[in-house]
Design an enzyme around this catalytic site. Structure first.
Site, PDB file in Angstrom:
ATOM      1  CB  SER A  43      -0.911  -0.001   1.231  1.00 36.61           C
ATOM      2  OG  SER A  43      -1.752   1.140   1.230  1.00 36.61           O
ATOM      3  CD  GLU A  44      -1.086   3.460  -3.445  1.00 37.71           C
ATOM      4  OE1 GLU A  44      -1.787   3.982  -4.331  1.00 37.71           O
ATOM      5  OE2 GLU A  44      -1.500   2.540  -2.700  1.00 37.71           O
ATOM      6  CG  ASN A  45      -1.230   3.643   3.765  1.00 33.04           C
ATOM      7  OD1 ASN A  45      -1.153   2.673   3.037  1.00 33.04           O
ATOM      8  ND2 ASN A  45      -1.957   3.646   4.870  1.00 33.04           N
ATOM      9  N   GLY A  46       2.448   2.859   3.157  1.00 36.51           N
ATOM     10  CA  GLY A  46       3.564   2.309   3.900  1.00 36.51           C
ATOM     11  C   GLY A  46       3.420   0.925   4.483  1.00 36.51           C
ATOM     12  CB  ALA A  86       5.156   3.398   0.562  1.00 32.30           C
TER      13      ALA A  86
END
Length: 216
Positions: A43-46, A86
């Protein structure tokens, strides 16, 4: 099986154990339910190691929320890190695949998936995902709600990325984007090549080994 899950299941068939995969919102988010064991979702938020969605009635941990704001249960061995890392994972080519929704896909594999007239939600990480992932899979219905084509000669909506799409998985067929053109490789039972061609703008090439999509 409804069309959304049918599309998601077929898209997930591209994943292999050991792949790190990013899923977009909407239909792509359903792919996790059909992936083989050993696929790790990013996920892009980490996060790497996103597991199943927290079901209603269970306690939610606000530290475990994906980029779409959905609470999840991390799998054993999951990792959490900051957003910069990320996107480092995405931009360095470490993602085996990303599955994204689409508003339009062009004959050359251009993707538009974030804005329509009067409605713009922000591109999010899609631009990076399209350029950093080794495989870009678009999971969407073949036509828009009004029946208009979503697979077009040239995108008229704001672009996400150019010539990035590898596979288009729809409720009626699978189309591969190749240097020679768009190749119809799979078709769902009850549909015909002529019907699919009538629903898209570009001229389709029909794979010599055209097969029927698997159903439950």
């Amino acid at each position: 099986m409804d069309n959304r899950n049918f599309i998601a299941k077929r898209a997930a068939a591209y994943f292999q154990s050991g792949d790190v995969v990013n899923l977009g919102i909407g239909i792509p988010s359903l792919c996790g339910s059909y992936a083989v064991d050993g696929v790790l979702f990013q996920s892009e938020n980490g996060f790497i190691g996103i597991g199943s969605t927290v079901k209603e009635g269970l306690m939610k941990n606000n530290r475990f929320v994906n980029a779409g704001g959905v609470h999840f249960i991390p799998v054993p061995g999951a990792s959490a890190f900051d957003v910069a890392m990320a996107f480092g994972v995405i931009r360095s080519g470490r993602l085996a695949a990303t599955v994204l929704g689409g508003l339009q896909v062009s004959a050359k594999g251009d993707l538009a998936n974030w804005s329509t007239p009067g409605r713009a939600f922000g591109m999010g990480g899609a631009m990076d995902l399209c350029n950093g992932s080794r495989k870009v899979i678009v999971a969407m219905e073949l036509v828009a709600k009004d029946g208009s084509p979503k697979i077009v000669e040239t995108c008229t909506l704001p672009l996400t990325a150019l010539q990035c799409v590898n596979h288009i998985v729809t409720d009626r067929c699978v189309i591969n984007v190749t240097p020679e053109g768009l190749v119809l490789s799979e078709i769902r039972k009850g549909h015909t090549v002529e019907e699919i061609q009538a629903a898209v703008e570009p001229k389709l090439l029909v794979a010599p080994d055209l097969i029927e999509m698997e159903e439950d």
